[in-house]
Design a protein around this motif. Structure first.
Motif, short mmCIF file in Angstrom:
data_model
loop_
_atom_site.label_atom_id
_atom_site.label_comp_id
_atom_site.label_asym_id
_atom_site.label_seq_id
_atom_site.Cartn_x
_atom_site.Cartn_y
_atom_site.Cartn_z
N THR A 52 47.21 -31.16 54.04
CA THR A 52 48.63 -31.17 54.37
C THR A 52 49.25 -30.08 53.50
OG1 THR A 52 48.60 -33.53 54.82
CG2 THR A 52 50.75 -32.53 54.42
N VAL A 53 49.83 -29.07 54.14
CA VAL A 53 50.32 -27.89 53.43
C VAL A 53 51.82 -27.73 53.70
CG1 VAL A 53 50.08 -25.38 53.19
CG2 VAL A 53 48.06 -26.78 53.69
N THR A 54 52.57 -27.61 52.62
CA THR A 54 54.01 -27.34 52.73
C THR A 54 54.23 -25.90 52.33
OG1 THR A 54 54.50 -29.64 52.15
CG2 THR A 54 56.32 -28.05 51.99
N PRO A 122 54.21 -18.10 50.80
CA PRO A 122 54.08 -18.93 49.61
C PRO A 122 53.85 -20.40 49.99
CG PRO A 122 56.36 -18.22 49.90
CD PRO A 122 55.57 -17.61 51.01
N ILE A 123 52.87 -21.00 49.34
CA ILE A 123 52.57 -22.42 49.54
C ILE A 123 53.30 -23.20 48.45
CG2 ILE A 123 50.75 -24.17 49.60
CD1 ILE A 123 50.63 -22.13 51.92
N ILE A 124 54.11 -24.16 48.88
CA ILE A 124 54.90 -24.97 47.96
C ILE A 124 54.08 -26.16 47.45
CG2 ILE A 124 57.02 -26.35 47.72
CD1 ILE A 124 57.40 -23.29 48.21
N ASP A 125 53.26 -26.74 48.32
CA ASP A 125 52.44 -27.87 47.92
C ASP A 125 51.28 -28.01 48.89
OD1 ASP A 125 51.77 -30.02 46.29
OD2 ASP A 125 52.94 -31.46 47.43
N LEU A 126 50.21 -28.63 48.42
CA LEU A 126 49.09 -28.95 49.29
C LEU A 126 48.45 -30.24 48.81
CD1 LEU A 126 45.98 -28.20 48.06
CD2 LEU A 126 46.92 -25.94 48.28
N ALA A 127 47.87 -30.94 49.75
CA ALA A 127 47.20 -32.21 49.47
C ALA A 127 46.18 -32.43 50.57
CB ALA A 127 48.21 -33.37 49.47
N PRO A 128 45.17 -33.27 50.32
CA PRO A 128 44.27 -33.61 51.41
C PRO A 128 45.01 -34.47 52.43
CG PRO A 128 43.76 -34.93 49.48
CD PRO A 128 44.81 -33.95 49.07
N MET A 133 47.75 -42.17 55.72
CA MET A 133 49.12 -41.75 55.47
C MET A 133 49.77 -41.13 56.71
SD MET A 133 49.62 -42.71 52.40
CE MET A 133 51.16 -41.95 51.98
N GLY A 134 49.02 -41.09 57.81
CA GLY A 134 49.55 -40.57 59.06
C GLY A 134 50.50 -41.58 59.69
N PRO A 135 51.01 -41.29 60.86
CA PRO A 135 51.96 -42.19 61.50
C PRO A 135 51.38 -43.57 61.74
CG PRO A 135 51.82 -40.11 62.68
CD PRO A 135 50.72 -40.11 61.67
N ARG A 136 52.21 -44.56 61.57
CA ARG A 136 51.84 -45.94 61.87
C ARG A 136 52.46 -46.30 63.21
NH1 ARG A 136 53.51 -49.86 57.73
NH2 ARG A 136 51.91 -51.12 58.71
N GLY A 137 51.75 -47.08 63.99
CA GLY A 137 52.28 -47.51 65.28
C GLY A 137 52.19 -46.41 66.32
N ASP A 138 52.72 -46.72 67.48
CA ASP A 138 52.71 -45.76 68.57
C ASP A 138 53.63 -44.58 68.25
OD1 ASP A 138 51.00 -47.39 70.01
OD2 ASP A 138 52.63 -48.39 71.09
N VAL A 139 53.18 -43.39 68.60
CA VAL A 139 53.99 -42.20 68.42
C VAL A 139 54.67 -41.89 69.76
CG1 VAL A 139 53.93 -39.73 67.90
CG2 VAL A 139 52.45 -41.31 66.63
N ARG A 140 55.96 -41.65 69.71
CA ARG A 140 56.66 -41.32 70.96
C ARG A 140 57.47 -40.05 70.76
NH1 ARG A 140 62.08 -42.68 70.57
NH2 ARG A 140 62.16 -44.20 68.91
#
Length: 160
Positions: A52-54, A122-128, A133-140
């Motif tokens: 996950t890259v910001t 420029p990369i502000i932040d990165l994480a695996p 940590m992805g969306p919970r439940g149905d995505v609409r």
């Protein structure tokens, strides 16, 4: 209004050389961690498939910000939506989040593919990326993002 000052932790090297709306897929680039951070800050990251890259739209100008409703990409077929319904450089902080695939780690260099940032970003932040940590439940979502982004992740080599 609270101000927040951040420093980049890394820079995109290679990959896309100009800003474009579509055909972002299949391009490899490097996220190069700044020298001030010890290598151990990356320890274990190679075990993950995605990051996950910001990052900051560094080629955007403050005057690009648009604080009003408008049709995505100026297309009148799509509904007029507010500033925070768009995922582009016209938002106030001109930040983006991407989830590129991590291919290899070589020292400070993270070789990735499918990062939709350009060389020099420029990369502000990165994480695996953690599935948990992805969306919970149905995505609409409405239909227009699927129409607008139908060619977004097509391989860049297929660009007409």
């Amino acid at each position: 209004m609270a101000m927040c000052e951040v420093e980049s932790i890394a820079t995109v090297v290679g990959g896309h050389t100009r800003v474009q709306d579509d055909y972002q897929g299949g391009v490899q680039s490097v996220i190069r961690l700044n020298d001030q951070y010890p290598l151990e800050t990356l320890q274990g990251i190679e075990e993950f498939s995605h990051l996950t890259v910001t990052w900051r739209f560094h080629l955007a100008r403050p005057e690009d910000v648009q604080l009003h409703a408008r049709s995505p990409r100026g297309n009148p077929r799509w509904p007029t939506t507010g500033t925070y319904v768009h995922r582009n450089h016209r938002r106030p902080n001109q930040l983006a989040t991407s989830c590129p695939r991590l291919l290899k780690v070589e020292g400070r260099d993270l070789l990735v593919t499918d990062l939709d940032a350009v060389d020099g970003t420029p990369i502000i932040d990165l994480a695996p990326y953690f599935v948990e940590m992805g969306p919970r439940g149905d995505v609409r979502q409405p239909a227009w993002p699927g129409e607008m982004l139908a060619t977004y992740w097509l391989d860049a080599s297929e660009r007409p």
